[in-house]
Design a protein around this motif. Sequence first.
Motif, PDB file in Angstrom:
ATOM      1  N   ALA A 175      42.412  48.702  27.264  1.00  0.00           N
ATOM      2  CA  ALA A 175      41.826  47.402  26.937  1.00  0.00           C
ATOM      3  C   ALA A 175      42.106  46.391  28.041  1.00  0.00           C
ATOM      4  O   ALA A 175      41.226  45.610  28.446  1.00  0.00           O
ATOM      5  N   THR A 176      43.347  46.386  28.523  1.00  0.00           N
ATOM      6  CA  THR A 176      43.710  45.468  29.612  1.00  0.00           C
ATOM      7  C   THR A 176      42.917  45.775  30.869  1.00  0.00           C
ATOM      8  O   THR A 176      42.403  44.868  31.540  1.00  0.00           O
ATOM      9  N   MET A 177      42.815  47.050  31.217  1.00  0.00           N
ATOM     10  CA  MET A 177      42.102  47.444  32.432  1.00  0.00           C
ATOM     11  C   MET A 177      40.624  47.046  32.349  1.00  0.00           C
ATOM     12  O   MET A 177      40.069  46.506  33.309  1.00  0.00           O
ATOM     13  N   MET A 178      39.983  47.277  31.214  1.00  0.00           N
ATOM     14  CA  MET A 178      38.571  46.926  31.061  1.00  0.00           C
ATOM     15  C   MET A 178      38.372  45.415  31.123  1.00  0.00           C
ATOM     16  O   MET A 178      37.404  44.929  31.736  1.00  0.00           O
ATOM     17  N   LEU A 179      39.308  44.661  30.516  1.00  0.00           N
ATOM     18  CA  LEU A 179      39.201  43.201  30.550  1.00  0.00           C
ATOM     19  C   LEU A 179      39.389  42.684  31.982  1.00  0.00           C
ATOM     20  O   LEU A 179      38.688  41.757  32.412  1.00  0.00           O
ATOM     21  N   SER A 180      40.314  43.287  32.716  1.00  0.00           N
ATOM     22  CA  SER A 180      40.555  42.883  34.100  1.00  0.00           C
ATOM     23  C   SER A 180      39.338  43.166  34.974  1.00  0.00           C
ATOM     24  O   SER A 180      38.906  42.321  35.763  1.00  0.00           O
ATOM     25  N   ILE A 181      38.783  44.383  34.825  1.00  0.00           N
ATOM     26  CA  ILE A 181      37.608  44.757  35.621  1.00  0.00           C
ATOM     27  C   ILE A 181      36.426  43.853  35.288  1.00  0.00           C
ATOM     28  O   ILE A 181      35.686  43.414  36.189  1.00  0.00           O
ATOM     29  N   ALA A 182      36.249  43.553  34.016  1.00  0.00           N
ATOM     30  CA  ALA A 182      35.147  42.670  33.614  1.00  0.00           C
ATOM     31  C   ALA A 182      35.338  41.264  34.189  1.00  0.00           C
ATOM     32  O   ALA A 182      34.375  40.637  34.655  1.00  0.00           O
ATOM     33  N   SER A 183      36.580  40.768  34.154  1.00  0.00           N
ATOM     34  CA  SER A 183      36.857  39.433  34.705  1.00  0.00           C
ATOM     35  C   SER A 183      36.593  39.400  36.207  1.00  0.00           C
ATOM     36  O   SER A 183      35.990  38.455  36.732  1.00  0.00           O
ATOM     37  N   LEU A 187      33.774  37.254  38.299  1.00  0.00           N
ATOM     38  CA  LEU A 187      34.110  36.388  39.431  1.00  0.00           C
ATOM     39  C   LEU A 187      33.235  36.693  40.640  1.00  0.00           C
ATOM     40  O   LEU A 187      32.720  35.781  41.299  1.00  0.00           O
ATOM     41  N   ILE A 188      33.072  37.970  40.942  1.00  0.00           N
ATOM     42  CA  ILE A 188      32.266  38.367  42.102  1.00  0.00           C
ATOM     43  C   ILE A 188      30.803  38.007  41.881  1.00  0.00           C
ATOM     44  O   ILE A 188      30.134  37.458  42.774  1.00  0.00           O
ATOM     45  N   THR A 189      30.301  38.308  40.678  1.00  0.00           N
ATOM     46  CA  THR A 189      28.899  38.003  40.368  1.00  0.00           C
ATOM     47  C   THR A 189      28.637  36.500  40.428  1.00  0.00           C
ATOM     48  O   THR A 189      27.613  36.059  40.966  1.00  0.00           O
ATOM     49  N   TRP A 190      29.561  35.734  39.882  1.00  0.00           N
ATOM     50  CA  TRP A 190      29.401  34.271  39.891  1.00  0.00           C
ATOM     51  C   TRP A 190      29.385  33.744  41.327  1.00  0.00           C
ATOM     52  O   TRP A 190      28.592  32.856  41.647  1.00  0.00           O
ATOM     53  N   ARG A 191      30.233  34.300  42.197  1.00  0.00           N
ATOM     54  CA  ARG A 191      30.259  33.866  43.598  1.00  0.00           C
ATOM     55  C   ARG A 191      28.944  34.205  44.308  1.00  0.00           C
ATOM     56  O   ARG A 191      28.428  33.407  45.086  1.00  0.00           O
ATOM     57  N   VAL A 192      28.386  35.375  44.011  1.00  0.00           N
ATOM     58  CA  VAL A 192      27.154  35.813  44.680  1.00  0.00           C
ATOM     59  C   VAL A 192      25.958  34.980  44.253  1.00  0.00           C
ATOM     60  O   VAL A 192      25.134  34.566  45.084  1.00  0.00           O
ATOM     61  N   PHE A 193      25.854  34.712  42.945  1.00  0.00           N
ATOM     62  CA  PHE A 193      24.668  34.022  42.422  1.00  0.00           C
ATOM     63  C   PHE A 193      24.907  32.548  42.111  1.00  0.00           C
ATOM     64  O   PHE A 193      24.050  31.908  41.486  1.00  0.00           O
ATOM     65  N   GLN A 194      26.024  31.992  42.561  1.00  0.00           N
ATOM     66  CA  GLN A 194      26.376  30.613  42.208  1.00  0.00           C
ATOM     67  C   GLN A 194      25.327  29.606  42.674  1.00  0.00           C
ATOM     68  O   GLN A 194      25.029  28.630  41.974  1.00  0.00           O
ATOM     69  N   GLY A 205      34.011  29.568  39.100  1.00  0.00           N
ATOM     70  CA  GLY A 205      34.011  30.913  38.541  1.00  0.00           C
ATOM     71  C   GLY A 205      35.330  31.289  37.896  1.00  0.00           C
ATOM     72  O   GLY A 205      35.351  32.050  36.914  1.00  0.00           O
ATOM     73  N   THR A 206      36.440  30.787  38.437  1.00  0.00           N
ATOM     74  CA  THR A 206      37.752  31.120  37.873  1.00  0.00           C
ATOM     75  C   THR A 206      37.888  30.613  36.438  1.00  0.00           C
ATOM     76  O   THR A 206      38.430  31.305  35.577  1.00  0.00           O
ATOM     77  N   VAL A 207      37.386  29.400  36.210  1.00  0.00           N
ATOM     78  CA  VAL A 207      37.459  28.833  34.857  1.00  0.00           C
ATOM     79  C   VAL A 207      36.539  29.599  33.913  1.00  0.00           C
ATOM     80  O   VAL A 207      36.902  29.874  32.758  1.00  0.00           O
ATOM     81  N   ILE A 208      35.346  29.963  34.392  1.00  0.00           N
ATOM     82  CA  ILE A 208      34.407  30.718  33.563  1.00  0.00           C
ATOM     83  C   ILE A 208      35.012  32.059  33.170  1.00  0.00           C
ATOM     84  O   ILE A 208      34.985  32.471  32.004  1.00  0.00           O
ATOM     85  N   ALA A 209      35.582  32.770  34.169  1.00  0.00           N
ATOM     86  CA  ALA A 209      36.175  34.089  33.890  1.00  0.00           C
ATOM     87  C   ALA A 209      37.334  33.976  32.907  1.00  0.00           C
ATOM     88  O   ALA A 209      37.470  34.798  31.992  1.00  0.00           O
ATOM     89  N   MET A 210      38.180  32.964  33.088  1.00  0.00           N
ATOM     90  CA  MET A 210      39.325  32.777  32.197  1.00  0.00           C
ATOM     91  C   MET A 210      38.862  32.444  30.779  1.00  0.00           C
ATOM     92  O   MET A 210      39.393  32.981  29.793  1.00  0.00           O
ATOM     93  N   ALA A 356      45.353  37.965  36.353  1.00  0.00           N
ATOM     94  CA  ALA A 356      45.567  38.983  37.384  1.00  0.00           C
ATOM     95  C   ALA A 356      44.283  39.216  38.175  1.00  0.00           C
ATOM     96  O   ALA A 356      44.310  39.366  39.401  1.00  0.00           O
ATOM     97  N   ALA A 357      43.149  39.240  37.500  1.00  0.00           N
ATOM     98  CA  ALA A 357      41.858  39.409  38.181  1.00  0.00           C
ATOM     99  C   ALA A 357      41.572  38.223  39.096  1.00  0.00           C
ATOM    100  O   ALA A 357      41.059  38.389  40.211  1.00  0.00           O
ATOM    101  N   ILE A 358      41.903  37.029  38.623  1.00  0.00           N
ATOM    102  CA  ILE A 358      41.706  35.827  39.453  1.00  0.00           C
ATOM    103  C   ILE A 358      42.552  35.912  40.721  1.00  0.00           C
ATOM    104  O   ILE A 358      42.080  35.602  41.824  1.00  0.00           O
ATOM    105  N   LEU A 359      43.799  36.355  40.595  1.00  0.00           N
ATOM    106  CA  LEU A 359      44.668  36.468  41.764  1.00  0.00           C
ATOM    107  C   LEU A 359      44.195  37.567  42.709  1.00  0.00           C
ATOM    108  O   LEU A 359      44.310  37.427  43.936  1.00  0.00           O
ATOM    109  N   MET A 360      43.695  38.667  42.153  1.00  0.00           N
ATOM    110  CA  MET A 360      43.107  39.708  43.003  1.00  0.00           C
ATOM    111  C   MET A 360      41.955  39.132  43.816  1.00  0.00           C
ATOM    112  O   MET A 360      41.809  39.401  45.016  1.00  0.00           O
ATOM    113  N   PHE A 361      41.143  38.336  43.176  1.00  0.00           N
ATOM    114  CA  PHE A 361      39.995  37.705  43.818  1.00  0.00           C
ATOM    115  C   PHE A 361      40.459  36.721  44.891  1.00  0.00           C
ATOM    116  O   PHE A 361      39.899  36.681  46.001  1.00  0.00           O
TER     117      PHE A 361
END
Length: 549
Positions: A175-183, A187-194, A205-210, A356-361
Amino acid sequence: MKFFHPKLFDVIKTYDSALFGKDVIAGITVGVVALPLAMAFAIASGLKPEAGIFTAIIAGGLISILGGSRVQIGGPAGAFIVIVYGIVDHYGIANLLLATAMSGVFLLLMGLFRLGTLIRFIPVAVIIGFTNGIAVLIGLSQVKEFFGLQTTKMPAEFFQTIQTLYAAADTVNPATMMLSIASLALLITWRVFQKHLGYLGYLPGTVIAMAVATIITSALSLPVDTIGSRFGSIPSGLPSFEWIPISWSTAQFMIAPAITLALLGAIESLLCARVADGLIHDRHNSNQELMAQGAANLVTPFFGGMPATGTIARTVTNIQSGASSPIAGIVHSITLLVIILFGAPLAKNIPLASLAAILMFVAWNMGEWKKFVDLKQFRMPYRITMLSVFFLTIMLDLTVAIQVGLLLAFITFIYRISSLSRYEPASTIDFPELQQHQGSISVFRIYGAIFFGAIKILENIENELPSKTLILDLKNVIYIDVSGMDAILELEEACRRQSIKLIICGLAHQPYEMGVRGGLLERLPKDCIYLDLQQGIASAAQQHQENTK
């Protein structure tokens, strides 16, 4: 107080309501952006999430009020994660607060003694090496939360971290892994199409993902760790002032960590200020910025905060949102304070996987990976310096990495400059009179700098001494240091022992001043010093003819 002049003083003189409106919008925007980052940086550093928020509020406000940049936003930064986590792991949180306050004192002194410009002398190869190294360490530090691994405590050392993660590889929480990957995907999608999202694109995007991750976690009751389950609720207000216990028995062990925090904070904040200058076409006051950083890091620990510095991502967001003055940074702090006062209870449901996903980003974006891809275009010394700092940052320690990087850069610089210094015999075509006195009169033209890395030039000349007269043309020498002057004096002494007349021509500017201070002009007769080489050669030729009659 000319040495203490915050940028805010200059801005207020021409400030108006239109600029205030832009600053308020920018400040609110960057305040919302700073919320998830501040919590994520604190958690990754081994602290409670409120430590990052308190730092963003207090330090961010002080840096904007006292700083030397119009638009820089201060607060907790990703570059500090590795250092802070190591200090907490080895010395504890109380000593981290002491080290942070001590780093504030060091930063204040750096600003007072006008050392801000010296930070610019750190080579780009060193900066890229440790920035990319820190990015790798930040990403590595989030592997546990990204996959939901079951480990007691993550060690601070690189190899032990790898070993711990490998040992816990079979404890992945799906569950954690899927939530992290989705977040991370969001983030990546939001940056590309922002840019194509219209008004929605202005939302970070960070606020949206969170927010999305928090809603999904609460709605589905996912079995993942949240801020509330790990740290409890976040206080609804700022902490009270608490004195940090200080004693020499503990402070002496914090000197090295404090210097590391101060240097890293200085480098990060001034680099950020330079980036901001390029975007707004302004020029910051580096020494004032260091004093502001020092004041912020000196005050924040007494309220439970962590080290702070200028942050590039939030500063760029501030500029893109229309900020024009430090007022935007002050509004950013007020925005965070309002969120804490009225929205703190909601933060307990934020899943650590999304942070964690935000920090990876953030880690991926802070690294300059193109420099590694294009490594072949750089010279070998540049590559060696960059890669050495990169690997030492990851495997050993940031302080060691910077020391080694600066040493390698210093050696490379000395080698390159010394290779540019050279000498050559004067041509008999330019000076026909030398043809009559070959072997008796030698003339050498020296180019470049005569310093400790290039004194071999004079040693080579000493091996080619003539029988009667040696003439040195220093017209093209731009600099002589103490070692270089000692080498010249040793050459003069060698000539005197062998009854060879030494004539110096073209001595001017700094080399002339060095000749006066070094005593060279006192040791040489007046007929041995000429401004023009032609005069020196004519005098030597005439004297030689008179002696042979």
